[in-house]
Design a protein around this motif. Structure first.
Motif, PDB file in Angstrom:
ATOM      1  N   ALA A  35       0.855  -1.195   0.000  1.00 56.17           N
ATOM      2  CA  ALA A  35       0.000   0.000   0.000  1.00 56.17           C
ATOM      3  C   ALA A  35       0.886   1.238   0.000  1.00 56.17           C
ATOM      4  CB  ALA A  35      -0.925   0.012   1.213  1.00 56.17           C
ATOM      5  N   LYS A  36       0.282   2.356  -0.393  1.00 56.93           N
ATOM      6  CA  LYS A  36       0.999   3.624  -0.355  1.00 56.93           C
ATOM      7  C   LYS A  36       0.014   4.726   0.001  1.00 56.93           C
ATOM      8  CE  LYS A  36       0.457   4.565  -5.326  1.00 56.93           C
ATOM      9  NZ  LYS A  36       1.164   4.919  -6.585  1.00 56.93           N
ATOM     10  N   ALA A  37       0.558   5.829   0.490  1.00 57.02           N
ATOM     11  CA  ALA A  37      -0.275   6.974   0.851  1.00 57.02           C
ATOM     12  C   ALA A  37       0.488   8.248   0.518  1.00 57.02           C
ATOM     13  CB  ALA A  37      -0.634   6.940   2.338  1.00 57.02           C
ATOM     14  N   HIS A  38      -0.101   9.062  -0.338  1.00 59.49           N
ATOM     15  CA  HIS A  38       0.514  10.322  -0.751  1.00 59.49           C
ATOM     16  C   HIS A  38      -0.211  11.497  -0.094  1.00 59.49           C
ATOM     17  CE1 HIS A  38       2.968   8.611  -3.999  1.00 59.49           C
ATOM     18  NE2 HIS A  38       1.933   7.828  -4.282  1.00 59.49           N
ATOM     19  N   SER A  39       0.558  12.472   0.347  1.00 60.19           N
ATOM     20  CA  SER A  39      -0.022  13.711   0.854  1.00 60.19           C
ATOM     21  C   SER A  39       0.923  14.859   0.527  1.00 60.19           C
ATOM     22  CB  SER A  39      -0.274  13.630   2.365  1.00 60.19           C
ATOM     23  OG  SER A  39       0.946  13.441   3.077  1.00 60.19           O
ATOM     24  N   VAL A  40       0.420  16.080   0.691  1.00 59.17           N
ATOM     25  CA  VAL A  40       1.240  17.273   0.435  1.00 59.17           C
ATOM     26  C   VAL A  40       0.907  18.342   1.474  1.00 59.17           C
ATOM     27  CG1 VAL A  40       1.539  16.944  -2.056  1.00 59.17           C
ATOM     28  CG2 VAL A  40      -0.476  18.164  -1.207  1.00 59.17           C
ATOM     29  N   PRO A  41       1.873  19.185   1.791  1.00 59.46           N
ATOM     30  CA  PRO A  41       1.589  20.341   2.640  1.00 59.46           C
ATOM     31  C   PRO A  41       1.095  21.493   1.775  1.00 59.46           C
ATOM     32  CG  PRO A  41       3.931  20.255   2.171  1.00 59.46           C
ATOM     33  CD  PRO A  41       3.307  19.070   1.463  1.00 59.46           C
ATOM     34  N   ILE A  42       0.102  22.216   2.251  1.00 57.76           N
ATOM     35  CA  ILE A  42      -0.418  23.366   1.511  1.00 57.76           C
ATOM     36  C   ILE A  42      -0.722  24.504   2.484  1.00 57.76           C
ATOM     37  CG2 ILE A  42      -1.405  22.017  -0.384  1.00 57.76           C
ATOM     38  CD1 ILE A  42      -4.138  22.300   0.943  1.00 57.76           C
ATOM     39  N   SER A  43      -0.854  25.692   1.926  1.00 55.48           N
ATOM     40  CA  SER A  43      -1.235  26.852   2.738  1.00 55.48           C
ATOM     41  C   SER A  43      -2.743  27.064   2.630  1.00 55.48           C
ATOM     42  CB  SER A  43      -0.495  28.109   2.265  1.00 55.48           C
ATOM     43  OG  SER A  43      -0.784  28.378   0.894  1.00 55.48           O
ATOM     44  N   TRP A  44      -3.376  27.239   3.786  1.00 57.95           N
ATOM     45  CA  TRP A  44      -4.813  27.512   3.842  1.00 57.95           C
ATOM     46  C   TRP A  44      -5.066  28.257   5.139  1.00 57.95           C
ATOM     47  CZ3 TRP A  44      -8.642  27.903   0.672  1.00 57.95           C
ATOM     48  CH2 TRP A  44      -9.967  27.876   1.119  1.00 57.95           C
ATOM     49  N   GLU A  45      -5.468  29.515   5.021  1.00 57.64           N
ATOM     50  CA  GLU A  45      -5.543  30.374   6.192  1.00 57.64           C
ATOM     51  C   GLU A  45      -6.846  30.234   6.975  1.00 57.64           C
ATOM     52  OE1 GLU A  45      -2.988  31.890   7.304  1.00 57.64           O
ATOM     53  OE2 GLU A  45      -1.819  31.249   5.560  1.00 57.64           O
ATOM     54  N   GLU A  46      -7.874  29.668   6.371  1.00 57.68           N
ATOM     55  CA  GLU A  46      -9.154  29.548   7.054  1.00 57.68           C
ATOM     56  C   GLU A  46      -9.255  28.199   7.773  1.00 57.68           C
ATOM     57  OE1 GLU A  46     -12.364  30.485   4.343  1.00 57.68           O
ATOM     58  OE2 GLU A  46     -11.030  31.768   3.184  1.00 57.68           O
ATOM     59  N   ASP A  47     -10.284  28.044   8.579  1.00 56.88           N
ATOM     60  CA  ASP A  47     -10.510  26.776   9.259  1.00 56.88           C
ATOM     61  C   ASP A  47     -11.065  25.781   8.249  1.00 56.88           C
ATOM     62  OD1 ASP A  47     -11.306  24.619  10.815  1.00 56.88           O
ATOM     63  OD2 ASP A  47     -12.167  25.858  12.405  1.00 56.88           O
ATOM     64  N   ASP A  64       2.911  26.835  -3.774  1.00 60.88           N
ATOM     65  CA  ASP A  64       3.549  27.127  -2.485  1.00 60.88           C
ATOM     66  C   ASP A  64       5.029  26.775  -2.515  1.00 60.88           C
ATOM     67  OD1 ASP A  64       1.118  27.963  -1.499  1.00 60.88           O
ATOM     68  OD2 ASP A  64       0.718  26.140  -0.341  1.00 60.88           O
ATOM     69  N   ARG A  65       5.344  25.649  -3.123  1.00 56.63           N
ATOM     70  CA  ARG A  65       6.745  25.214  -3.203  1.00 56.63           C
ATOM     71  C   ARG A  65       7.581  26.206  -4.012  1.00 56.63           C
ATOM     72  NH1 ARG A  65       8.615  21.852  -7.157  1.00 56.63           N
ATOM     73  NH2 ARG A  65       6.489  21.151  -7.611  1.00 56.63           N
ATOM     74  N   LEU A  66       7.045  26.670  -5.130  1.00 52.73           N
ATOM     75  CA  LEU A  66       7.795  27.584  -5.988  1.00 52.73           C
ATOM     76  C   LEU A  66       7.908  28.990  -5.403  1.00 52.73           C
ATOM     77  CD1 LEU A  66       6.330  26.475  -9.444  1.00 52.73           C
ATOM     78  CD2 LEU A  66       8.636  26.039  -8.578  1.00 52.73           C
ATOM     79  N   SER A  67       6.878  29.384  -4.656  1.00 51.94           N
ATOM     80  CA  SER A  67       6.866  30.746  -4.103  1.00 51.94           C
ATOM     81  C   SER A  67       7.467  30.834  -2.714  1.00 51.94           C
ATOM     82  CB  SER A  67       5.426  31.273  -4.062  1.00 51.94           C
ATOM     83  OG  SER A  67       4.635  30.522  -3.147  1.00 51.94           O
ATOM     84  N   GLY A  68       7.726  29.696  -2.107  1.00 56.08           N
ATOM     85  CA  GLY A  68       8.274  29.703  -0.757  1.00 56.08           C
ATOM     86  C   GLY A  68       7.243  29.970   0.319  1.00 56.08           C
ATOM     87  N   THR A  69       5.962  29.791  -0.013  1.00 56.65           N
ATOM     88  CA  THR A  69       4.896  30.008   0.964  1.00 56.65           C
ATOM     89  C   THR A  69       4.878  28.883   1.992  1.00 56.65           C
ATOM     90  OG1 THR A  69       3.556  31.115  -0.714  1.00 56.65           O
ATOM     91  CG2 THR A  69       2.412  30.332   1.259  1.00 56.65           C
ATOM     92  N   SER A  70       4.781  29.239   3.253  1.00 56.77           N
ATOM     93  CA  SER A  70       4.796  28.239   4.325  1.00 56.77           C
ATOM     94  C   SER A  70       3.462  27.505   4.396  1.00 56.77           C
ATOM     95  CB  SER A  70       5.081  28.900   5.669  1.00 56.77           C
ATOM     96  OG  SER A  70       6.364  29.497   5.661  1.00 56.77           O
ATOM     97  N   PRO A  71       3.484  26.182   4.455  1.00 49.39           N
ATOM     98  CA  PRO A  71       2.229  25.423   4.549  1.00 49.39           C
ATOM     99  C   PRO A  71       1.620  25.513   5.937  1.00 49.39           C
ATOM    100  CG  PRO A  71       4.097  23.941   4.696  1.00 49.39           C
ATOM    101  CD  PRO A  71       4.671  25.309   4.401  1.00 49.39           C
ATOM    102  N   THR A  72       0.312  25.352   5.997  1.00 53.60           N
ATOM    103  CA  THR A  72      -0.395  25.403   7.278  1.00 53.60           C
ATOM    104  C   THR A  72      -1.167  24.118   7.564  1.00 53.60           C
ATOM    105  OG1 THR A  72      -2.293  26.447   6.188  1.00 53.60           O
ATOM    106  CG2 THR A  72      -0.651  27.902   7.184  1.00 53.60           C
ATOM    107  N   ILE A  73      -1.497  23.353   6.528  1.00 55.86           N
ATOM    108  CA  ILE A  73      -2.229  22.107   6.696  1.00 55.86           C
ATOM    109  C   ILE A  73      -1.644  21.060   5.748  1.00 55.86           C
ATOM    110  CG2 ILE A  73      -4.372  23.284   7.356  1.00 55.86           C
ATOM    111  CD1 ILE A  73      -5.487  22.679   4.593  1.00 55.86           C
ATOM    112  N   VAL A  74      -2.074  19.827   5.918  1.00 56.60           N
ATOM    113  CA  VAL A  74      -1.679  18.738   5.021  1.00 56.60           C
ATOM    114  C   VAL A  74      -2.929  18.219   4.328  1.00 56.60           C
ATOM    115  CG1 VAL A  74      -0.730  16.396   4.872  1.00 56.60           C
ATOM    116  CG2 VAL A  74       0.323  18.080   6.406  1.00 56.60           C
ATOM    117  N   SER A  75      -2.802  17.940   3.037  1.00 55.26           N
ATOM    118  CA  SER A  75      -3.910  17.327   2.305  1.00 55.26           C
ATOM    119  C   SER A  75      -3.487  15.967   1.771  1.00 55.26           C
ATOM    120  CB  SER A  75      -4.360  18.201   1.130  1.00 55.26           C
ATOM    121  OG  SER A  75      -5.391  17.542   0.397  1.00 55.26           O
ATOM    122  N   ALA A  76      -4.358  14.996   1.917  1.00 54.67           N
ATOM    123  CA  ALA A  76      -4.142  13.699   1.281  1.00 54.67           C
ATOM    124  C   ALA A  76      -4.260  13.864  -0.230  1.00 54.67           C
ATOM    125  CB  ALA A  76      -5.173  12.693   1.782  1.00 54.67           C
TER     126      ALA A  76
END
Length: 249
Positions: free
Chosen positions: A63-75, A95-107
């Motif tokens: 099995a495998k599981a992929h996720s990524v960090p992303i920026s999202w300012e709202e709840d 976000d990766r290209l702009s250097g934006t800091s992630p706030t949550i993780v998405s599957a």
């Protein structure tokens, strides 16, 4: 089964085995033009967010599981974008290209080898993804979930399907049910989660269907009918997903 689950960052020698768990989706599902932004760089760019499960007895991936960090300012509990999966992949790349800091993780994906499904392994991978996000310092995990039973009801609107429940109150859909049992909550529907366009000749190659009449085409494993326009020589599949939110902190 005795399995070990680890990130590719922790076990880089396992990275090449991810390819053994590819190519098992319906062909049309691998044609999303946004997918290359993630799957072209998932091992090199997101090794801390890619999990792989290996059978200790055989040394083979299960099995495998992929996720990524992303920026999202709202709840996330207040709602997530209609763009779903495609939006997540584009946001993570931006976000990766702009250097934006992630706030949550998405599957992005949890995949279990077909011969091992319905044995609880999907729940174990989801738990590992939750734990990994928490280990990395995040308090929220979201997922644009592909309802695994929706393809059996392609003409039922997703907004109706997502309300179906069993007698015990859990979702009718098996994959949504796994998320709810793990502590996730349904937030909203992502109506345009994946958009897969293609000329009719390509759709014929992908599906083996004629695509010779304008209108809706029912494609096996598709959650909705595919929109076919013979005059324009194009067909477009728009897949809905369901946003789930896991509060992990």
């Amino acid at each position: 089964m005795d399995i070990e689950i680890a990130t590719v960052a922790a076990r880089p020698e396992w990275g090449p085995m991810l390819g053994q768990l590819s190519g098992l989706w319906p062909e049309f599902m691998s044609q999303d033009p946004t997918a290359g932004l993630f799957f072209g760089y998932h091992v090199s760019t997101y090794p801390e967010y890619v999990l792989i499960a290996v059978d200790q007895a055989t040394g083979q991936p299960v099995a495998k599981a992929h996720s990524v960090p992303i920026s999202w300012e709202e709840d996330p509990a207040d709602g997530m974008p209609d763009g779903g999966w495609d939006w997540v992949v584009r946001t993570s790349a931006y976000d990766r290209l702009s250097g934006t800091s992630p706030t949550i993780v998405s599957a992005i994906e949890i995949f279990v080898r077909p011969d091992l499904r319905r044995g609880g392994l999907s729940g174990r991978m989801l738990a590992a993804m939750r734990a990994n996000a928490a280990r990395l310092g995040f308090t929220d995990l979201v997922a644009p979930v592909r309802p695994s039973g929706k393809h059996e009801h392609p003409d039922v609107p997703i907004d109706e399907y997502v309300t179906w429940t069993r007698d015990d109150g859990l979702p009718h859909d098996p994959w949504l049910r796994v998320h709810v049992r793990a502590g996730g909550k349904i937030v909203n529907v992502a109506h345009t989660s994946m958009v897969i366009p293609g000329q009719l000749a390509r759709w014929r190659e992908w599906t083996g269907l004629p695509f010779d009449k304008t209108g809706q085409v029912h494609v096996p494993e598709a959650l909705n009918p595919v929109h076919c326009d013979v005059d324009q020589d194009v067909a477009v599949y728009i897949e809905p997903n369901v946003w789930m939110h896991h509060r992990i902190g």
